[in-house]
Design an enzyme around this catalytic site. Structure first.
Site, PDB file in Angstrom:
ATOM      1  N   ARG A   1      21.540  -4.021   3.960  1.00 44.08           N
ATOM      2  CA  ARG A   1      22.376  -3.697   2.731  1.00 44.08           C
ATOM      3  C   ARG A   1      23.802  -3.809   2.846  1.00 44.08           C
ATOM      4  NH1 ARG A   1      19.373   1.904   1.462  1.00 44.08           N
ATOM      5  NH2 ARG A   1      17.467   1.207   0.460  1.00 44.08           N
TER       6      ARG A   1
ATOM      7  N   THR B   1       0.999  -1.273  -0.119  1.00 43.83           N
ATOM      8  CA  THR B   1      -0.161   0.042   0.011  1.00 43.83           C
ATOM      9  C   THR B   1       0.809   1.423  -0.088  1.00 43.83           C
ATOM     10  OG1 THR B   1       0.145  -0.175   2.256  1.00 43.83           O
ATOM     11  CG2 THR B   1      -1.779  -1.153   1.162  1.00 43.83           C
TER      12      THR B   1
ATOM     13  N   HIS C   1      14.741  12.142  -8.090  1.00 40.65           N
ATOM     14  CA  HIS C   1      16.182  13.037  -7.691  1.00 40.65           C
ATOM     15  C   HIS C   1      16.990  13.416  -8.499  1.00 40.65           C
ATOM     16  CE1 HIS C   1      14.597  11.105  -3.955  1.00 40.65           C
ATOM     17  NE2 HIS C   1      15.622   9.931  -3.698  1.00 40.65           N
TER      18      HIS C   1
ATOM     19  N   SER D   1       8.911  12.098  -2.286  1.00 38.28           N
ATOM     20  CA  SER D   1       8.274  10.667  -2.474  1.00 38.28           C
ATOM     21  C   SER D   1       9.074   9.712  -2.020  1.00 38.28           C
ATOM     22  CB  SER D   1       8.104  10.239  -4.001  1.00 38.28           C
ATOM     23  OG  SER D   1       9.017  10.486  -4.737  1.00 38.28           O
ATOM     24  N   GLY D   2      10.448   9.838  -1.775  1.00 35.46           N
ATOM     25  CA  GLY D   2      11.376   8.827  -1.191  1.00 35.46           C
ATOM     26  C   GLY D   2      11.346   8.825   0.384  1.00 35.46           C
TER      27      GLY D   2
ATOM     28  N   VAL E   1       6.318   2.973  -2.683  1.00 36.36           N
ATOM     29  CA  VAL E   1       7.165   2.025  -3.452  1.00 36.36           C
ATOM     30  C   VAL E   1       6.336   0.834  -3.667  1.00 36.36           C
ATOM     31  CG1 VAL E   1       9.319   0.574  -3.368  1.00 36.36           C
ATOM     32  CG2 VAL E   1       9.502   2.846  -2.640  1.00 36.36           C
TER      33      VAL E   1
ATOM     34  N   CYS F   1      17.993   4.759  -3.154  1.00 35.63           N
ATOM     35  CA  CYS F   1      17.454   5.319  -4.446  1.00 35.63           C
ATOM     36  C   CYS F   1      18.567   6.312  -4.932  1.00 35.63           C
ATOM     37  CB  CYS F   1      16.400   6.192  -4.465  1.00 35.63           C
ATOM     38  SG  CYS F   1      16.124   7.156  -2.859  1.00 35.63           S
TER      39      CYS F   1
ATOM     40  N   SER G   1      -4.498  -1.928   6.677  1.00 26.25           N
ATOM     41  CA  SER G   1      -5.043  -2.076   5.516  1.00 26.25           C
ATOM     42  C   SER G   1      -5.533  -3.488   4.982  1.00 26.25           C
ATOM     43  CB  SER G   1      -3.454  -1.884   4.609  1.00 26.25           C
ATOM     44  OG  SER G   1      -2.872  -0.622   4.620  1.00 26.25           O
TER      45      SER G   1
ATOM     46  N   LYS H   1      25.122   6.210   3.667  1.00 23.35           N
ATOM     47  CA  LYS H   1      24.686   4.967   2.733  1.00 23.35           C
ATOM     48  C   LYS H   1      25.185   5.385   1.394  1.00 23.35           C
ATOM     49  CE  LYS H   1      20.093   4.853   4.795  1.00 23.35           C
ATOM     50  NZ  LYS H   1      18.723   5.372   4.574  1.00 23.35           N
TER      51      LYS H   1
ATOM     52  N   ARG I   1      16.746  17.517   0.702  1.00 21.44           N
ATOM     53  CA  ARG I   1      15.469  17.337   0.481  1.00 21.44           C
ATOM     54  C   ARG I   1      14.870  18.452  -0.281  1.00 21.44           C
ATOM     55  NH1 ARG I   1      13.858  12.255   0.003  1.00 21.44           N
ATOM     56  NH2 ARG I   1      14.062  11.779   2.281  1.00 21.44           N
TER      57      ARG I   1
HETATM   58  P1  A2P Z   1      -0.065   0.349   5.864  1.00 24.71           P
HETATM   59  O1  A2P Z   1      -0.157   1.185   4.655  1.00 24.71           O
HETATM   60  O2  A2P Z   1      -0.795  -0.615   6.113  1.00 24.71           O
HETATM   61  O3  A2P Z   1       0.590   1.221   7.055  1.00 24.71           O
HETATM   62  P2  A2P Z   1       5.388   4.230   2.672  1.00 24.71           P
HETATM   63  O4  A2P Z   1       6.691   4.033   2.808  1.00 24.71           O
HETATM   64  O5  A2P Z   1       4.801   5.037   1.233  1.00 24.71           O
HETATM   65  O6  A2P Z   1       4.683   5.242   3.751  1.00 24.71           O
HETATM   66  O7  A2P Z   1       4.872   2.859   2.936  1.00 24.71           O
HETATM   67  C1  A2P Z   1       4.814   1.986   3.887  1.00 24.71           C
HETATM   68  C2  A2P Z   1       4.527   0.652   3.635  1.00 24.71           C
HETATM   69  O8  A2P Z   1       5.178  -0.258   4.569  1.00 24.71           O
HETATM   70  C3  A2P Z   1       2.817   0.494   3.541  1.00 24.71           C
HETATM   71  O9  A2P Z   1       2.623  -0.332   2.755  1.00 24.71           O
HETATM   72  C4  A2P Z   1       2.600   0.129   5.130  1.00 24.71           C
HETATM   73  O10 A2P Z   1       1.554  -0.402   5.254  1.00 24.71           O
HETATM   74  C5  A2P Z   1       3.664  -0.972   5.261  1.00 24.71           C
HETATM   75  N1  A2P Z   1       4.098  -1.233   6.743  1.00 24.71           N
HETATM   76  C6  A2P Z   1       4.413  -0.374   7.594  1.00 24.71           C
HETATM   77  N2  A2P Z   1       4.477  -1.211   8.962  1.00 24.71           N
HETATM   78  C7  A2P Z   1       4.315  -2.014   8.504  1.00 24.71           C
HETATM   79  C8  A2P Z   1       4.274  -3.329   9.304  1.00 24.71           C
HETATM   80  N3  A2P Z   1       4.400  -3.482  10.654  1.00 24.71           N
HETATM   81  N4  A2P Z   1       3.930  -4.473   8.809  1.00 24.71           N
HETATM   82  C9  A2P Z   1       3.371  -4.614   7.667  1.00 24.71           C
HETATM   83  N5  A2P Z   1       3.595  -3.550   6.651  1.00 24.71           N
HETATM   84  C10 A2P Z   1       3.757  -2.254   7.105  1.00 24.71           C
END
Ligand code: A2P
Length: 340
Positions: free
Chosen positions: A102, A14, A246, A163-164, A17, A133, A43, A217, A239
């Site tokens: 990494r 969700t 980037h 977006s990063g 990335v 990235c 989610s 990094k 940023r």
């Molecule tokens: P969720 O949308 O349910 O919070 P971004 O970097 O764009 O914020 O996205 C982070 C991604 O990592 C999202 O899909 C988020 O899900 C998921 N995520 C964050 N914490 C967890 C966790 N503890 N277990 C599984 N997925 C996670």
């Protein structure tokens, strides 16, 4: 013979990335037998579209990785640390976009255009790390130069898109911009300062040496990917209020002399690169041109007149695509074709 197909999971499906990983799997027609989209409990039940179907998001748990061949992870470092070792027990190869693994000497850190051969080392831990990235686009541009004439030192300054930081940061830049141009109060939740109409010389946490984790990094990952720990690398990461892609100002001191024209010819032949360098016509790499594409744009290629063997260039790439999702899917393609 029928092409082998794979059970694939995207963890963090969700997120910014994760969403793009799903798009890349679809666009690149990855050979998929089954797909699972995993995220946090928040989610569960949300539907994500894939190849014409709505697929319900499941919670990432140890069970959800059972019978998965390849898992693309982009759900944060802690989640990767917790679940990636478990995936290996289940016979699943994890391609991890976080920084958790990494620098582990037993985990390959791969940019297919640069060090494809390293993929085969995944069997130690069952994990392949996707680099940061900013590092990916830099090594894509520098690797042909490194191979041709060696590199002594790299000085890089980055201009990194929000977006990063993830979806929340994209929303924050949008909301702040709209608030400011309408003379409303704005909120800041993601960054310590306003990002709209501003530049923050601060990406990730500060370390004792005065650099940020993001800067270090770039130093450590570049050396690992180019397999040369003698290269001097120094970075300043910033940023900027750009949504996607980037930009990087890179100064490189080579071992052997190379002219700007030779660099242009070399890069024109290199995989994953497009030379965009006609400054007399105002043509040079722009974030808005790189966004949504997989190619790394390189321009403003010129000799550094302050040293005998130096080149300056401006390198731009979509941080969510080549800088994260596309690179991960390219690694999966290598696994699919050669190693499973
Ligand atoms: P969720 O949308 O349910 O919070 P971004 O970097 O764009 O914020 O996205 C982070 C991604 O990592 C999202 O899909 C988020 O899900 C998921 N995520 C964050 N914490 C967890 C966790 N503890 N277990 C599984 N997925 C996670």
């Amino acid at each position: 013979m029928a092409k082998k197909k794979f059970n694939v999971a995207v963890a963090g499906a969700t997120g910014a990335v994760g969403n793009q990983m799903i798009a890349c799997l679809e666009e690149r027609n990855f050979p998929i037998k089954s797909v699972r989209f995993l995220a946090s409990h928040r989610s569960v039940g949300k539907k994500l579209r894939f190849r014409g179907d709505d697929i319900a998001v499941e919670e990432l748990t140890e069970q959800s990785l059972g019978s998965v061949d390849i898992a693309l992870f982009s759900a944060g470092g802690n989640t990767s640390k917790r679940f990636a070792p478990f995936a290996k027990e289940k016979g699943c190869v994890v391609i991890d976009n976080s920084s958790a693994w990494r620098m582990d000497p037993e985990v390959p850190l791969v940019v297919p255009e640069v060090n494809l051969h390293a993929v085969s080392d995944y069997s130690n831990k069952g994990i392949i790390a996707n680099p940061n990235c900013s590092t990916i686009q830099m090594v894509v541009a520098l690797s042909p130069i490194y191979k041709k004439c060696g590199i002594k030192r790299i000085v890089v300054s980055t201009y990194q898109a929000v977006s990063g930081t993830g979806k929340k940061a994209v929303d924050e830049l949008f909301d702040q911009t709209r608030a400011i141009i309408n003379f409303f109060d704005y909120k800041k939740n993601v960054y310590p300062h306003r990002i709209a109409f501003n530049c923050l010389p601060h990406i990730d946490a500060f370390l004792e040496n005065g650099y940020t984790k993001e800067e270090m990094k770039m130093v450590n990952e570049t050396r690992k990917i180019l397999e040369d720990h003698s290269i001097g690398v120094t970075a300043t990461t910033v940023r900027v209020p750009v949504f996607y892609a980037h930009s990087e100002s890179i100064n490189v001191e080579t071992e052997k002399h190379i002219t700007a024209d030779e660099v242009k010819s070399l890069l024109r032949l290199a995989k994953g690169i497009k030379v965009v360098d006609e400054p007399e016509k105002n043509i040079y790499p722009l974030a808005i041109d790189a966004a949504g594409r997989d190619v790394t744009l390189v321009g403003r290629i010129r000799e550094d007149e302050s040293i005998p063997n130096g080149i300056n260039m401006w390198v731009v790439s979509d941080n969510i695509r080549k800088g994260a999702a596309t690179n991960a899917v390219q690694i999966a393609e290598v696994l699919a074709s050669d190693y499973l």
